[in-house]
Design a protein around this motif. Structure first.
Motif, PDB file in Angstrom:
ATOM      1  N   ALA A  90       0.833  -1.201   0.000  1.00  0.00           N
ATOM      2  CA  ALA A  90       0.000   0.000   0.000  1.00  0.00           C
ATOM      3  C   ALA A  90       0.869   1.253   0.000  1.00  0.00           C
ATOM      4  O   ALA A  90       0.588   2.217  -0.693  1.00  0.00           O
ATOM      5  CB  ALA A  90      -0.933   0.004   1.209  1.00  0.00           C
ATOM      6  N   SER A  91       1.940   1.237   0.791  1.00  0.00           N
ATOM      7  CA  SER A  91       2.817   2.397   0.894  1.00  0.00           C
ATOM      8  C   SER A  91       4.235   1.922   1.189  1.00  0.00           C
ATOM      9  O   SER A  91       4.453   1.123   2.094  1.00  0.00           O
ATOM     10  CB  SER A  91       2.336   3.322   2.009  1.00  0.00           C
ATOM     11  OG  SER A  91       3.208   4.408   2.163  1.00  0.00           O
ATOM     12  N   VAL A  92       5.179   2.454   0.413  1.00  0.00           N
ATOM     13  CA  VAL A  92       6.588   2.131   0.611  1.00  0.00           C
ATOM     14  C   VAL A  92       7.357   3.438   0.552  1.00  0.00           C
ATOM     15  O   VAL A  92       7.308   4.136  -0.455  1.00  0.00           O
ATOM     16  CB  VAL A  92       7.094   1.157  -0.480  1.00  0.00           C
ATOM     17  CG1 VAL A  92       8.566   0.863  -0.282  1.00  0.00           C
ATOM     18  CG2 VAL A  92       6.288  -0.122  -0.475  1.00  0.00           C
ATOM     19  N   ILE A 100       4.260  -0.484   4.290  1.00  0.00           N
ATOM     20  CA  ILE A 100       2.913  -0.865   4.720  1.00  0.00           C
ATOM     21  C   ILE A 100       2.286  -1.682   3.602  1.00  0.00           C
ATOM     22  O   ILE A 100       2.241  -1.228   2.450  1.00  0.00           O
ATOM     23  CB  ILE A 100       2.039   0.372   5.024  1.00  0.00           C
ATOM     24  CG1 ILE A 100       2.691   1.222   6.107  1.00  0.00           C
ATOM     25  CG2 ILE A 100       0.636  -0.055   5.433  1.00  0.00           C
ATOM     26  CD1 ILE A 100       1.998   2.548   6.352  1.00  0.00           C
ATOM     27  N   THR A 101       1.821  -2.864   3.941  1.00  0.00           N
ATOM     28  CA  THR A 101       1.175  -3.698   2.940  1.00  0.00           C
ATOM     29  C   THR A 101      -0.314  -3.373   2.892  1.00  0.00           C
ATOM     30  O   THR A 101      -0.850  -2.736   3.803  1.00  0.00           O
ATOM     31  CB  THR A 101       1.340  -5.199   3.263  1.00  0.00           C
ATOM     32  OG1 THR A 101       0.622  -5.488   4.458  1.00  0.00           O
ATOM     33  CG2 THR A 101       2.795  -5.571   3.403  1.00  0.00           C
ATOM     34  N   ASP A 102      -0.948  -3.842   1.855  1.00  0.00           N
ATOM     35  CA  ASP A 102      -2.399  -3.744   1.763  1.00  0.00           C
ATOM     36  C   ASP A 102      -2.984  -4.971   2.467  1.00  0.00           C
ATOM     37  O   ASP A 102      -2.251  -5.885   2.839  1.00  0.00           O
ATOM     38  CB  ASP A 102      -2.814  -3.707   0.287  1.00  0.00           C
ATOM     39  CG  ASP A 102      -4.135  -2.992   0.087  1.00  0.00           C
ATOM     40  OD1 ASP A 102      -4.797  -2.666   1.102  1.00  0.00           O
ATOM     41  OD2 ASP A 102      -4.518  -2.772  -1.068  1.00  0.00           O
ATOM     42  N   TRP A 103      -4.290  -5.003   2.628  1.00  0.00           N
ATOM     43  CA  TRP A 103      -4.919  -6.159   3.242  1.00  0.00           C
ATOM     44  C   TRP A 103      -4.720  -7.361   2.347  1.00  0.00           C
ATOM     45  O   TRP A 103      -4.871  -7.289   1.134  1.00  0.00           O
ATOM     46  CB  TRP A 103      -6.401  -5.907   3.484  1.00  0.00           C
ATOM     47  CG  TRP A 103      -6.638  -4.898   4.565  1.00  0.00           C
ATOM     48  CD1 TRP A 103      -7.027  -3.610   4.409  1.00  0.00           C
ATOM     49  CD2 TRP A 103      -6.476  -5.104   5.965  1.00  0.00           C
ATOM     50  NE1 TRP A 103      -7.109  -2.988   5.622  1.00  0.00           N
ATOM     51  CE2 TRP A 103      -6.787  -3.886   6.600  1.00  0.00           C
ATOM     52  CE3 TRP A 103      -6.097  -6.184   6.748  1.00  0.00           C
ATOM     53  CZ2 TRP A 103      -6.736  -3.733   7.973  1.00  0.00           C
ATOM     54  CZ3 TRP A 103      -6.046  -6.028   8.119  1.00  0.00           C
ATOM     55  CH2 TRP A 103      -6.360  -4.811   8.720  1.00  0.00           C
ATOM     56  N   ILE A 114      -4.856  -9.947   6.637  1.00  0.00           N
ATOM     57  CA  ILE A 114      -3.816  -9.344   7.478  1.00  0.00           C
ATOM     58  C   ILE A 114      -3.189  -8.164   6.740  1.00  0.00           C
ATOM     59  O   ILE A 114      -3.206  -8.089   5.511  1.00  0.00           O
ATOM     60  CB  ILE A 114      -2.718 -10.353   7.882  1.00  0.00           C
ATOM     61  CG1 ILE A 114      -1.961 -10.867   6.659  1.00  0.00           C
ATOM     62  CG2 ILE A 114      -3.267 -11.474   8.710  1.00  0.00           C
ATOM     63  CD1 ILE A 114      -0.694 -11.616   7.019  1.00  0.00           C
ATOM     64  N   LYS A 115      -2.651  -7.255   7.526  1.00  0.00           N
ATOM     65  CA  LYS A 115      -1.939  -6.078   7.018  1.00  0.00           C
ATOM     66  C   LYS A 115      -0.685  -5.935   7.877  1.00  0.00           C
ATOM     67  O   LYS A 115      -0.757  -6.040   9.099  1.00  0.00           O
ATOM     68  CB  LYS A 115      -2.829  -4.843   7.135  1.00  0.00           C
ATOM     69  CG  LYS A 115      -2.238  -3.602   6.549  1.00  0.00           C
ATOM     70  CD  LYS A 115      -3.259  -2.464   6.606  1.00  0.00           C
ATOM     71  CE  LYS A 115      -2.830  -1.359   5.689  1.00  0.00           C
ATOM     72  NZ  LYS A 115      -3.905  -0.423   5.418  1.00  0.00           N
ATOM     73  N   ILE A 116       0.446  -5.690   7.231  1.00  0.00           N
ATOM     74  CA  ILE A 116       1.716  -5.607   7.957  1.00  0.00           C
ATOM     75  C   ILE A 116       2.321  -4.224   7.784  1.00  0.00           C
ATOM     76  O   ILE A 116       2.328  -3.673   6.689  1.00  0.00           O
ATOM     77  CB  ILE A 116       2.707  -6.679   7.437  1.00  0.00           C
ATOM     78  CG1 ILE A 116       2.130  -8.068   7.648  1.00  0.00           C
ATOM     79  CG2 ILE A 116       4.055  -6.546   8.127  1.00  0.00           C
ATOM     80  CD1 ILE A 116       2.941  -9.176   7.015  1.00  0.00           C
ATOM     81  N   SER A 117       2.825  -3.693   8.878  1.00  0.00           N
ATOM     82  CA  SER A 117       3.535  -2.412   8.868  1.00  0.00           C
ATOM     83  C   SER A 117       4.933  -2.658   9.433  1.00  0.00           C
ATOM     84  O   SER A 117       5.078  -3.184  10.537  1.00  0.00           O
ATOM     85  CB  SER A 117       2.771  -1.409   9.734  1.00  0.00           C
ATOM     86  OG  SER A 117       3.584  -0.313  10.035  1.00  0.00           O
TER      87      SER A 117
END
Length: 180
Positions: A90-92, A100-103, A114-117
Motif C-alpha cells: 500500500a505504501s513504501v 505498509i502492505t495492503d490487506w 492481514i496487514k503488515i507495517s
C-alpha cells in the motif's frame, strides 16, 4: 554623483570582506608538491578529500551533498521486501523508513485478512532495528461487519526472525564482495 560613489563603496566593501572570509585567511592555491601533475589525478584526489568551493565552510555540506544510501544497499530493506513479496504493498517510503502492505487474505479464509507495517528504526542489522505490527481483519460472512485487531502473536516474531536472517545473509555477501 558623490553619493553614488559612496553607495558603490558601501556595497563593495562588505562583498570583498565576505569573499576574503571565505578563504579562511589563506590565499587560493597551495603547495604544488602536495598535488599530482596529472589533472585527472588531481580531480580524483580533490573528490576523495571532499574539496570544493566553500565560503567559510557554510556551503561545505551543499557541495558534498548528503550521505545517500539506496534501498538496494540496505540489507534490512531488501530482506523485508523479499520476505513480504507475496503481499500487495500500500505504501513504501525508503526515506521515511516504512513499508505498509495492503490487506491480504488467501483463498482458504476469505473472511480474514492481514496487514503488515514495518518501520525501520536503524539501518543496522540487529533485533531492535525493526518495529513490526501485524493487523488482522476478521469479517462476517457478508464482508461488511469487520473487526480489526493488532496481532502480537507468533507472526510478528517469525517475521522479524526471517527478515533479520535474510538481512544477515545479504550483509555477509556484501562484506565478502567488498573484501574481494
Amino acid at each position: 554623483m558623490n553619493s553614488i560613489k559612496y553607495l558603490k563603496l558601501i556595497i563593495l566593501l562588505p562583498l570583498i570582506s565576505f569573499f576574503l572570509v571565505g578563504c579562511n585567511g589563506k590565499l587560493p592555491g597551495g603547495d604544488a608538491r602536495k598535488f599530482p601533475d596529472d589533472p585527472k589525478k588531481r580531480v580524483k584526489q580533490n573528490i576523495k578529500e571532499g574539496r570544493g568551493f566553500t565560503i567559510n565552510g557554510s556551503l561545505q555540506n551543499l557541495n558534498k551533498g548528503g550521505t545517500f544510501e539506496f534501498a538496494s544497499s540496505n540489507e534490512l530493506w531488501r530482506a523485508s521486501l523479499d520476505i513480504i513479496d507475496f503481499m500487495p504493498l500500500a505504501s513504501v517510503n525508503y526515506s521515511g523508513g516504512i513499508i505498509i502492505t495492503d490487506w491480504y487474505s488467501d483463498d482458504k479464509n476469505l473472511n480474514e485478512s492481514i496487514k503488515i507495517s514495518i518501520r525501520f528504526l536503524t539501518n543496522e542489522v540487529r533485533s531492535d532495528a525493526l518495529d513490526i505490527k501485524v493487523f488482522t481483519k476478521i469479517c462476517e460472512k457478508n464482508l461488511m461487519n469487520c473487526k480489526i485487531v493488532q496481532t502480537e502473536k507468533v507472526l510478528v516474531t517469525e517475521l522479524k526472525k526471517q527478515i533479520l536472517k535474510k538481512a544477515a545473509i545479504y550483509k555477509a555477501k556484501k562484506k565478502e564482495e567488498e573484501d574481494n
